[in-house]
Write an enzyme that holds these catalytic residues in place. Structure first.
Site, mmCIF file in Angstrom:
data_model
loop_
_atom_site.group_PDB
_atom_site.id
_atom_site.type_symbol
_atom_site.label_atom_id
_atom_site.label_comp_id
_atom_site.label_asym_id
_atom_site.label_seq_id
_atom_site.Cartn_x
_atom_site.Cartn_y
_atom_site.Cartn_z
ATOM 1 N N ASP A 125 7.766 1.737 3.755
ATOM 2 C CA ASP A 125 8.795 2.431 4.545
ATOM 3 C C ASP A 125 9.746 1.498 5.298
ATOM 4 O O ASP A 125 10.697 1.960 5.917
ATOM 5 C CB ASP A 125 8.133 3.407 5.532
ATOM 6 C CG ASP A 125 7.140 2.729 6.455
ATOM 7 O OD1 ASP A 125 6.711 1.591 6.173
ATOM 8 O OD2 ASP A 125 6.787 3.339 7.479
ATOM 9 N N GLU A 131 -3.162 -8.152 11.555
ATOM 10 C CA GLU A 131 -2.468 -9.322 11.005
ATOM 11 C C GLU A 131 -3.254 -10.592 11.348
ATOM 12 O O GLU A 131 -3.441 -11.479 10.507
ATOM 13 C CB GLU A 131 -1.037 -9.390 11.551
ATOM 14 C CG GLU A 131 -0.119 -8.246 11.096
ATOM 15 C CD GLU A 131 -0.273 -6.947 11.892
ATOM 16 O OE1 GLU A 131 -1.173 -6.875 12.774
ATOM 17 O OE2 GLU A 131 0.495 -5.994 11.631
ATOM 18 N N ASP A 157 5.233 -3.034 3.468
ATOM 19 C CA ASP A 157 4.949 -1.604 3.564
ATOM 20 C C ASP A 157 6.056 -0.805 2.885
ATOM 21 O O ASP A 157 7.188 -1.272 2.767
ATOM 22 C CB ASP A 157 4.820 -1.194 5.033
ATOM 23 C CG ASP A 157 3.568 -1.774 5.664
ATOM 24 O OD1 ASP A 157 2.711 -2.283 4.917
ATOM 25 O OD2 ASP A 157 3.451 -1.704 6.900
ATOM 26 N N PRO A 201 0.854 -1.188 0.000
ATOM 27 C CA PRO A 201 0.000 0.000 0.000
ATOM 28 C C PRO A 201 0.893 1.242 0.000
ATOM 29 O O PRO A 201 1.960 1.234 0.623
ATOM 30 C CB PRO A 201 -0.766 -0.084 1.333
ATOM 31 C CG PRO A 201 -0.224 -1.268 2.069
ATOM 32 C CD PRO A 201 0.988 -1.760 1.355
ATOM 33 N N THR A 202 0.469 2.281 -0.683
ATOM 34 C CA THR A 202 1.267 3.516 -0.660
ATOM 35 C C THR A 202 0.343 4.715 -0.783
ATOM 36 O O THR A 202 -0.759 4.606 -1.309
ATOM 37 C CB THR A 202 2.322 3.507 -1.791
ATOM 38 O OG1 THR A 202 3.208 4.623 -1.621
ATOM 39 C CG2 THR A 202 1.682 3.582 -3.181
HETATM 40 C C1 UGA Z 1 2.344 -0.716 11.443
HETATM 41 C C2 UGA Z 1 2.426 -2.034 10.675
HETATM 42 O O1 UGA Z 1 3.799 -2.313 10.354
HETATM 43 C C3 UGA Z 1 1.608 -1.906 9.391
HETATM 44 O O2 UGA Z 1 1.761 -3.063 8.608
HETATM 45 C C4 UGA Z 1 0.164 -1.689 9.775
HETATM 46 O O3 UGA Z 1 -0.630 -1.513 8.615
HETATM 47 C C5 UGA Z 1 0.079 -0.418 10.599
HETATM 48 O O4 UGA Z 1 0.967 -0.454 11.727
HETATM 49 C C6 UGA Z 1 -1.327 -0.232 11.098
HETATM 50 O O5 UGA Z 1 -1.545 -0.102 12.295
HETATM 51 O O6 UGA Z 1 -2.232 -0.256 10.271
HETATM 52 P P1 UGA Z 1 3.193 1.775 10.612
HETATM 53 O O7 UGA Z 1 4.615 2.051 10.315
HETATM 54 O O8 UGA Z 1 2.627 2.368 11.853
HETATM 55 O O9 UGA Z 1 2.961 0.217 10.571
HETATM 56 O O10 UGA Z 1 2.236 2.166 9.355
HETATM 57 P P2 UGA Z 1 2.600 2.928 7.998
HETATM 58 O O11 UGA Z 1 3.929 2.483 7.493
HETATM 59 O O12 UGA Z 1 2.369 4.376 8.189
HETATM 60 O O13 UGA Z 1 1.460 2.374 7.016
HETATM 61 C C7 UGA Z 1 1.453 1.035 6.555
HETATM 62 C C8 UGA Z 1 1.312 1.014 5.027
HETATM 63 O O14 UGA Z 1 0.078 1.631 4.656
HETATM 64 C C9 UGA Z 1 2.422 1.767 4.298
HETATM 65 O O15 UGA Z 1 2.816 1.042 3.152
HETATM 66 C C10 UGA Z 1 1.773 3.090 3.907
HETATM 67 O O16 UGA Z 1 2.274 3.656 2.723
HETATM 68 C C11 UGA Z 1 0.310 2.684 3.747
HETATM 69 N N1 UGA Z 1 -0.634 3.789 4.051
HETATM 70 C C12 UGA Z 1 -0.492 4.542 5.175
HETATM 71 C C13 UGA Z 1 -1.677 4.051 3.178
HETATM 72 O O17 UGA Z 1 -1.813 3.378 2.144
HETATM 73 N N2 UGA Z 1 -2.547 5.076 3.472
HETATM 74 C C14 UGA Z 1 -2.413 5.853 4.581
HETATM 75 O O18 UGA Z 1 -3.239 6.781 4.787
HETATM 76 C C15 UGA Z 1 -1.368 5.578 5.457
HETATM 77 MN MN MN Z 2 5.582 1.801 8.515
#
Ligand code: UGA
Ligand code: MN
Length: 256
Positions: A117, A202, A115, A8-9
């Site tokens: 990042d 998960e 993800d 997801p991005t």
């Molecule tokens: C943690 C977990 O590692 C994630 O796999 C989980 O989805 C997330 O918590 C959660 O609670 O949902 P974290 O680093 O806090 O990860 O989350 P992000 O890296 O900010 O987002 C996870 C993924 O979703 C990323 O690939 C990001 O690009 C995507 N994302 C984030 C979206 O597609 N839309 C958004 O508004 C925010």
């Molecule tokens: Mn993350």
């Protein structure tokens, strides 16, 4: 077998930097198919052009997160799960839209949720390639710990090393497991539940696919960290905003 990576991005200042780092890791992985799913109502030109020039085998998808599901400015990051509809759209594509190559049997493959990042070792992809049902391994720098990990005894996962609610069905980060394509196709209703309470996202997928007893430990019986839950600092734009006020902001025609 092919590794299908679902990512997801979403649009933000660091997006292209994140995707650049990720794609250049993936370029070193044989037989990888990247399913990049934008959290947006349209495919953006930045991501479309980026993928075209990436040199990777990819599928570009998009689906916006419903407004009531999206984090608002100022919300703590843990309030709502992120990337849920996007990962589910990736699963839907694998089940419904994927064209099978004449040379494969249509079922062979591994699905990994990466993800945009995190930091991925190339070794991780070789570990997951032999996944039969669900394989698991440690994740570094996550959950307020040096690492979280399944605990392996006699070749089996017996419990989990985690600092928070070890009673969850599968107390693991998204980066800590991969699923065989065969299992994804055999369980067409298994998906991520956007309403799952914090920390249960998960589990919402995995409980429809396996039991803890069936998990396949990788990375030397879960003793090696090959993926890190890194997070990128949000860049400050104080100078940019000050310059914009004077009409001297950075050229908007330059893509960053
Ligand atoms: C943690 C977990 O590692 C994630 O796999 C989980 O989805 C997330 O918590 C959660 O609670 O949902 P974290 O680093 O806090 O990860 O989350 P992000 O890296 O900010 O987002 C996870 C993924 O979703 C990323 O690939 C990001 O690009 C995507 N994302 C984030 C979206 O597609 N839309 C958004 O508004 C925010
Ligand atoms: Mn993350």
């Amino acid at each position: 077998s092919t590794i299908f990576v679902i990512t997801p991005t979403y649009a933000r200042l660091v997006q292209k930097a994140e995707l650049t780092r990720l794609s250049q890791t993936f370029l070193h992985v044989p037989q990888l198919h990247w399913i990049l799913v934008e959290d947006s109502p349209r495919k953006t030109p930045l991501v479309s052009n980026f993928l075209m020039k990436s040199g990777l085998t990819y599928t570009h998808l998009n689906v916006p997160t419903a407004k009531e599901r999206k984090l608002q400015e100022g919300d703590p990051s843990w309030l709502k799960p992120r990337g849920v509809e996007q990962r589910n759209e990736g699963l839907r594509w694998l089940r419904e839209d994927r064209k099978t190559e004449p040379e494969d049997d249509g079922q062979q493959g591994v699905v990994y949720f990466a993800d945009d990042d995190n930091t991925y070792s190339l070794q991780l992809f070789e570990e997951m390639r032999s996944t039969r049902r669900v394989s698991v391994w440690p994740v570094g720098l996550v959950g307020g710990m040096k690492f979280e990990s399944p605990v392996v005894e006699g070749g089996k996962v017996v419990r989990f090393h985690t600092g928070w609610r070890p009673s969850r069905p599968f107390p693991m980060d998204m980066a800590g497991f991969a699923v065989s394509l065969r299992l994804v196709l055999a369980n067409p209703d298994a998906c991520f539940d956007g309403e799952a309470p914090m920390g249960f996202l998960e589990s919402s997928l995995l409980k429809g696919l396996v039991t803890v007893d069936e998990l396949e430990p990788k990375a030397d019986n879960c003793t090696k960290v090959l993926v890190w839950h890194t997070r990128t600092e949000k860049p400050k734009m104080k100078r940019e905003e000050a310059l914009q006020v004077q009409g001297l902001g950075s050229d908007p025609a330059v893509e960053v």
